[in-house]
Design an enzyme around this catalytic site. Structure first.
Site, mmCIF file in Angstrom:
data_model
loop_
_atom_site.group_PDB
_atom_site.id
_atom_site.type_symbol
_atom_site.label_atom_id
_atom_site.label_comp_id
_atom_site.label_asym_id
_atom_site.label_seq_id
_atom_site.Cartn_x
_atom_site.Cartn_y
_atom_site.Cartn_z
ATOM 1 N N SER A 29 12.266 -2.388 -2.701
ATOM 2 C CA SER A 29 13.122 -2.768 -1.573
ATOM 3 C C SER A 29 12.782 -4.189 -1.129
ATOM 4 O O SER A 29 13.661 -4.958 -0.735
ATOM 5 C CB SER A 29 12.942 -1.786 -0.419
ATOM 6 O OG SER A 29 13.299 -0.486 -0.829
ATOM 7 N N LYS A 48 5.782 -1.748 8.920
ATOM 8 C CA LYS A 48 6.384 -2.492 7.800
ATOM 9 C C LYS A 48 7.538 -3.389 8.268
ATOM 10 O O LYS A 48 8.173 -4.034 7.442
ATOM 11 C CB LYS A 48 6.902 -1.508 6.750
ATOM 12 C CG LYS A 48 5.811 -0.894 5.890
ATOM 13 C CD LYS A 48 6.420 -0.279 4.646
ATOM 14 C CE LYS A 48 5.408 -0.089 3.544
ATOM 15 N NZ LYS A 48 6.049 0.351 2.293
ATOM 16 N N ARG A 104 5.393 2.569 -10.266
ATOM 17 C CA ARG A 104 5.962 1.460 -11.038
ATOM 18 C C ARG A 104 4.855 0.828 -11.866
ATOM 19 O O ARG A 104 4.189 1.492 -12.629
ATOM 20 C CB ARG A 104 6.607 0.442 -10.090
ATOM 21 C CG ARG A 104 7.910 0.919 -9.521
ATOM 22 C CD ARG A 104 8.304 0.134 -8.311
ATOM 23 N NE ARG A 104 7.405 0.413 -7.210
ATOM 24 C CZ ARG A 104 7.636 0.136 -5.946
ATOM 25 N NH1 ARG A 104 8.745 -0.464 -5.606
ATOM 26 N NH2 ARG A 104 6.774 0.450 -5.021
ATOM 27 N N HIS A 159 14.696 4.383 -6.340
ATOM 28 C CA HIS A 159 14.484 5.631 -5.594
ATOM 29 C C HIS A 159 15.374 6.741 -6.175
ATOM 30 O O HIS A 159 14.918 7.867 -6.388
ATOM 31 C CB HIS A 159 14.848 5.458 -4.116
ATOM 32 C CG HIS A 159 13.983 4.490 -3.355
ATOM 33 N ND1 HIS A 159 14.479 3.407 -2.699
ATOM 34 C CD2 HIS A 159 12.636 4.468 -3.150
ATOM 35 C CE1 HIS A 159 13.492 2.740 -2.104
ATOM 36 N NE2 HIS A 159 12.365 3.368 -2.360
HETATM 37 P P1 ADP Z 1 6.678 3.385 1.002
HETATM 38 O O1 ADP Z 1 6.816 2.614 2.271
HETATM 39 O O2 ADP Z 1 6.130 4.748 1.166
HETATM 40 O O3 ADP Z 1 6.042 2.608 -0.136
HETATM 41 P P2 ADP Z 1 9.176 3.034 -0.356
HETATM 42 O O4 ADP Z 1 10.516 3.320 0.200
HETATM 43 O O5 ADP Z 1 8.863 1.601 -0.673
HETATM 44 O O6 ADP Z 1 8.172 3.668 0.630
HETATM 45 O O7 ADP Z 1 8.965 3.905 -1.666
HETATM 46 C C1 ADP Z 1 8.928 5.295 -1.636
HETATM 47 C C2 ADP Z 1 8.408 5.781 -2.956
HETATM 48 O O8 ADP Z 1 9.288 5.393 -3.989
HETATM 49 C C3 ADP Z 1 7.045 5.223 -3.354
HETATM 50 O O9 ADP Z 1 6.350 6.219 -4.076
HETATM 51 C C4 ADP Z 1 7.395 4.077 -4.274
HETATM 52 O O10 ADP Z 1 6.345 3.808 -5.175
HETATM 53 C C5 ADP Z 1 8.594 4.676 -4.961
HETATM 54 N N1 ADP Z 1 9.479 3.653 -5.507
HETATM 55 C C6 ADP Z 1 10.128 2.669 -4.863
HETATM 56 N N2 ADP Z 1 10.851 1.919 -5.712
HETATM 57 C C7 ADP Z 1 10.650 2.462 -6.939
HETATM 58 C C8 ADP Z 1 11.080 2.127 -8.259
HETATM 59 N N3 ADP Z 1 11.839 1.078 -8.504
HETATM 60 N N4 ADP Z 1 10.664 2.906 -9.257
HETATM 61 C C9 ADP Z 1 9.840 3.957 -9.021
HETATM 62 N N5 ADP Z 1 9.383 4.312 -7.840
HETATM 63 C C10 ADP Z 1 9.776 3.575 -6.804
#
Ligand code: ADP
Length: 162
Positions: free
Chosen positions: A128, A41, A90, A17
């Site tokens: 995460s 979630k 990703r 993030h």
């Molecule tokens: P959501 O519940 O909206 O998927 P996340 O907290 O999992 O929320 O992720 C928020 C954003 O950050 C999403 O666009 C996700 O694809 C991106 N994201 C999460 N981890 C990574 C990573 N390691 N590299 C790139 N983008 C990421």
């Protein structure tokens, strides 16, 4: 001033993030990290805890604001006067869901664009969800998380163990 909104669950915030936020500051003057409750979630941390961790990790970046957000994302984007939604991409597995979200958001609000950024390769496998799995098995998290976030995650997992 160009403002981007970076929405997500951030349960918890990872270096993946942070990498996306840092990259978005090359495109936007200001980035608002919008933390969603997302009860469906079943997050490990509640909204206030997730917000506090993002705030902690972002504390040295003046161009980054962290805020809770609920409801329809495009409404929030329009209300806040932002210019685009920022999402991280990703592996290919992210694409289908992100594509669907971006197009539905465009249908709901024609002028709201979604900007996708790719993380550094070292974070391209990081989520995460996988981090929580590593933590459950006592793995080392220093390469993936801010040390204080890693401590809070280990503490939370320990407190849930029977
Ligand atoms: P959501 O519940 O909206 O998927 P996340 O907290 O999992 O929320 O992720 C928020 C954003 O950050 C999403 O666009 C996700 O694809 C991106 N994201 C999460 N981890 C990574 C990573 N390691 N590299 C790139 N983008 C990421």
């Amino acid at each position: 001033m160009k403002i981007g909104i970076y929405p997500g669950t951030f349960d918890p915030v990872t270096h993946g993030h942070t990498d996306i936020i840092t990259r978005s500051l090359r495109v936007f003057d200001k980035v608002v990290v919008a933390v969603a409750p997302n009860p469906s979630k079943h997050p490990l941390f509640n909204l206030a805890e997730r917000l506090a961790m993002v705030q902690l990790v972002m504390k040295d970046l003046d161009q980054v604001d962290v805020t809770p957000f609920d409801g329809l994302l495009v409404d929030y984007v329009e209300r806040s006067g932002a210019h685009a939604i920022i999402r991280g991409l990703r592996a290919i597995s992210d694409f289908e869901h992100e594509f669907q979200m971006a197009l539905i958001n465009r249908k709901l609000a024609k002028t709201v664009e979604t900007v996708f950024l790719m993380p550094s390769e070292e974070y391209s496998y990081l989520s995460s969800t996988i981090i929580k799995e590593v933590a459950r098995h006592g793995g080392n998290l220093t390469e993936f998380l801010h040390p204080e976030v890693a401590r809070r995650l280990h503490d939370r997992i320990r407190s849930l163990k029977p």
